[in-house]
Design a protein around this motif. Structure first.
Motif, PDB file in Angstrom:
ATOM      1  N   LYS A  36       0.806  -1.207   0.000  1.00 41.79           N
ATOM      2  CA  LYS A  36       0.000   0.000   0.000  1.00 41.79           C
ATOM      3  C   LYS A  36       0.841   1.260   0.000  1.00 41.79           C
ATOM      4  CE  LYS A  36      -3.538  -0.040  -0.300  1.00 41.79           C
ATOM      5  NZ  LYS A  36      -4.298  -0.164  -1.558  1.00 41.79           N
ATOM      6  N   GLY A  44      -6.529   2.693   8.938  1.00 42.76           N
ATOM      7  CA  GLY A  44      -6.928   1.928   7.763  1.00 42.76           C
ATOM      8  C   GLY A  44      -6.704   0.449   7.974  1.00 42.76           C
ATOM      9  N   ARG A  48      -9.447  -2.342   7.747  1.00 39.81           N
ATOM     10  CA  ARG A  48      -9.273  -3.462   6.835  1.00 39.81           C
ATOM     11  C   ARG A  48      -9.416  -4.780   7.582  1.00 39.81           C
ATOM     12  NH1 ARG A  48      -6.814  -2.596   2.015  1.00 39.81           N
ATOM     13  NH2 ARG A  48      -6.433  -0.430   1.500  1.00 39.81           N
ATOM     14  N   ASP A 111      -6.025  -2.893  -3.722  1.00 40.43           N
ATOM     15  CA  ASP A 111      -6.832  -2.226  -4.728  1.00 40.43           C
ATOM     16  C   ASP A 111      -6.264  -2.499  -6.118  1.00 40.43           C
ATOM     17  OD1 ASP A 111      -8.406  -1.051  -2.766  1.00 40.43           O
ATOM     18  OD2 ASP A 111      -6.976   0.593  -2.495  1.00 40.43           O
ATOM     19  N   ARG A 154     -13.926   4.689   2.342  1.00 38.67           N
ATOM     20  CA  ARG A 154     -13.223   3.449   2.009  1.00 38.67           C
ATOM     21  C   ARG A 154     -11.985   3.726   1.170  1.00 38.67           C
ATOM     22  NH1 ARG A 154     -12.875   1.052  -3.365  1.00 38.67           N
ATOM     23  NH2 ARG A 154     -15.068   1.572  -3.668  1.00 38.67           N
ATOM     24  N   GLY A 158      -8.062   3.396   2.367  1.00 40.92           N
ATOM     25  CA  GLY A 158      -7.292   2.418   1.622  1.00 40.92           C
ATOM     26  C   GLY A 158      -6.128   3.012   0.867  1.00 40.92           C
ATOM     27  N   ARG A 160      -6.260   5.250  -1.584  1.00 46.64           N
ATOM     28  CA  ARG A 160      -6.555   5.476  -2.992  1.00 46.64           C
ATOM     29  C   ARG A 160      -6.904   6.931  -3.256  1.00 46.64           C
ATOM     30  NH1 ARG A 160     -11.061   1.773  -5.342  1.00 46.64           N
ATOM     31  NH2 ARG A 160     -10.813   3.386  -6.924  1.00 46.64           N
ATOM     32  N   GLN A 362     -15.112  -3.521  -3.777  1.00 44.85           N
ATOM     33  CA  GLN A 362     -14.299  -2.592  -4.547  1.00 44.85           C
ATOM     34  C   GLN A 362     -13.778  -3.297  -5.789  1.00 44.85           C
ATOM     35  OE1 GLN A 362     -10.401  -1.902  -2.523  1.00 44.85           O
ATOM     36  NE2 GLN A 362     -11.221  -3.259  -0.949  1.00 44.85           N
TER      37      GLN A 362
END
Length: 584
Positions: A36, A44, A48, A111, A154, A158, A160, A362
């Protein structure tokens, strides 16, 4: 408290089997937090962990979580750190089982790479500026969905980047509750509140807030419910943040139901199956949910038709008749295109069966379809990213989620050109209506549930201020000078139908000019609402925010005691890389 680096805290799990480890969900989950990068944070990781293993949701009801809810920011950081460390051993076990058919799922943790993400959003441009002289009236349908906020959360947790098209600012604002009064008149389903503040990012404009609050209904007083759980059990739902979380979310809902409520369960993958029909037994419902497993393609269209048929078969006159669709929205067999699904929902909604959509997962999440069919189905849309969110939507806010108190609710604001020269509506881009649609009872609009709140913010330019749009060069194109008149800057009108009626009712509320003269920087509850609005608009790339950044948003939101508001402040800091280093 400071945590060690993420690489040292969280182990990388490979796909080698461990003979002594039990796989909680029957599927191996590959866990590699190190991939990540710098955006990985302890909060996070904790979220998770709960997403990977919903059975760990008991952590959130622990004494530590009570401290988390009632404390400030320092305790929040400490609790996240403690929770993450406590969950590491279980995370280590998460990759030790064998998935059905030997497959392994990475999506729950990792992701999709940029460009490979198949998530679908129906984005709209930021609302434009309007001249009051040319367009004095603004009309829109209310929106009580909250899915965009949970989905954005989310992504941020994560690590993103949030795509602008995934953000619906009105859903960000309406995720939270505000200090609106209950309705005084029991014959009117909601109260209407207006106030004005100076705009934090533009001293030359003002913010007009319109707030609605529906009357509350105790769980014991709501009508009996006929619910059809429509559950996606296709192969795309095998990840731990999908079907396992669906099972826990709907079990939470089953626990909250009454003996006179009727539950049916329709599942769909390559085929459609009715597992439970018209049951009043929570144990039977939960046993059926517990036995669900994911495989196959996604025959969403035929399943929706079956769900409507089942709801009609157990219809409760005067009761709550609703389909609860739980899916990632990845329909790929049978009736699968969005237009055909929307047409099916239109055909069926007149029978009095409403539709709530719960989004999960996702990578292939179809937000565009989920939001569209919920709106057309006279229901609401939520995104479930954790066990906590499931409890919020399906337990704490159950009456709002299920029991409709007003249908086809529309808002219309007419501005006085003597006092306001320009305006723009913040959010609601996909809820706009033509002026003539306001009084047309054939035009579908939004529903309000018991206890629901709706907030709308207009940024307005007082007459005489510079504004966004330059003055016209030619006299004939300029707005005529209008006398100040009766001292109202605007009139707010609302139309709604009571659940059993077909003709709409009208509420009118003038906005006094004194509010404009007395406006100051937003404080307390108004400040938080404005901060959330700015957060949504910043994520959308709204250039009219100028240099107002995420740090400014966090400061405007201020210190909060409510857990969900505390979390928002952390998200704002995370979005702007303004958190403590271990939270990044």
């Amino acid at each position: 408290m400071r945590l060690p680096d993420a690489d040292r805290c969280v182990p990388t799990i490979n796909n080698r089997r461990s003979s002594g480890a039990e796989n909680v969900h029957g599927a191996a989950e590959m866990t590699d937090f190190r991939r990540k990068g710098p955006m990985l944070d302890a909060g996070g990781a904790a979220r998770r962990a709960i997403a990977l293993h919903p059975s760990l949701a008991s952590v959130i009801s622990s004494p530590l979580f009570s401290l988390y809810r009632s404390s400030g920011e320092t305790c929040m950081r400490a609790h996240l750190a403690i929770t993450t460390l406590a969950l590491l051993p279980v995370l280590a076990l998460a990759g030790c089982g064998q998935a059905p058919g030997g497959s392994v799922s990475y999506e729950a943790v990792n992701d999709a790479a940029p460009g490979e993400n198949g998530e679908r959003y129906d984005g709209h441009p930021v609302s434009p500026v309007h001249q009051v002289a040319a367009e004095p009236v603004s009309t829109f349908a209310v929106d009580v969905d909250t899915g965009a906020y949970a989905n954005v959360r989310r992504m941020l947790l994560g690590g993103r980047t949030v795509p602008a098209e995934a953000v619906r600012t009105e859903e960000m604002i309406n995720y939270f509750r505000y200090d609106y009064p209950l309705p005084d008149d029991p014959s009117v389903p909601f109260s209407v509140t207006t106030d004005i503040a100076t705009t934090p990012w533009n001293p030359g404009t003002r913010l007009l807030r319109i707030g609605l609050r529906g009357y509350d209904v105790a769980r014991s007083q709501r009508p009996p419910a006929n619910l059809v759980f429509m559950v996606d059990v296709s192969g795309s739902m095998q990840d731990a943040d999908k079907l396992p979380l669906v099972k826990q979310a709907l079990s939470t809902l089953a626990d909250a139901l009454r003996p006179d409520d009727s539950i049916s369960i329709v599942t769909y993958a390559g085929f459609v199956e009715t597992l439970v029909e018209g049951s009043h037994d929570p144990a039977e419902i939960k046993a059926a949910l517990d036995g669900l497993a994911a495989s196959g393609s996604t025959a969403g269209g035929p399943a929706l038709e079956r769900a409507y048929d089942t709801a009609r078969a157990h219809f409760i006159p005067g009761g709550i008749n609703r389909i609860v669709m739980a899916t990632d929205g990845d329909f790929n067999v049978g009736l699968s295109d969005r237009e055909s699904l929307e047409e099916m929902v239109r055909r069926n909604r007149e029978d009095g069966v409403t539709l709530t959509t719960l989004g999960f997962g996702q990578g292939n999440y179809n937000d565009a379809m989920m939001e569209a069919v919920a709106d057309l189905g006279n229901g609401n849309h939520a995104y479930i990213d954790s066990a906590m969110e499931a409890r919020k939507v399906l337990d704490e806010e159950l009456s709002s989620t299920l029991f409709t108190i007003a249908r086809d609710v529309k808002v219309q604001v007419e501005f006085n050109p003597a006092l306001v020269s320009q305006y723009r509506l913040i959010g609601y881009e996909n809820r706009g209506l033509a002026e003539q649609d306001f009084a047309d009872d054939r035009v579908d609009a939004g529903e309000i549930g018991a206890g629901h709140q709706v907030t709308a913010l207009y940024e307005i330019v007082p007459a005489g201020e510079a504004g966004w749009l330059a003055p016209r060069r030619y006299a004939a194109n300029r707005a005529p000078v209008v006398p100040a008149g009766d001292g109202e800057i605007a009139t707010v009108r609302l139309r709604y139908k009571l659940p059993e009626e077909t003709r709409s009712r009208l509420i009118e509320k003038p906005v006094a000019s004194a509010l404009l003269a007395e406006a100051s920087m937003p404080r307390r509850d108004m400040a938080f609402a404005v901060a959330v609005a700015a957060f949504g608009q910043k994520l959308r790339g709204d250039r009219r925010l100028g240099d107002f950044g995420y740090a400014d948003i966090a400061r405007l939101a201020g210190s909060q005691n409510d857990y969900w508001r505390q979390e928002f402040v952390q998200l704002a800091r995370l979005a702007g890389h303004d958190a403590d280093p271990w939270l990044r």
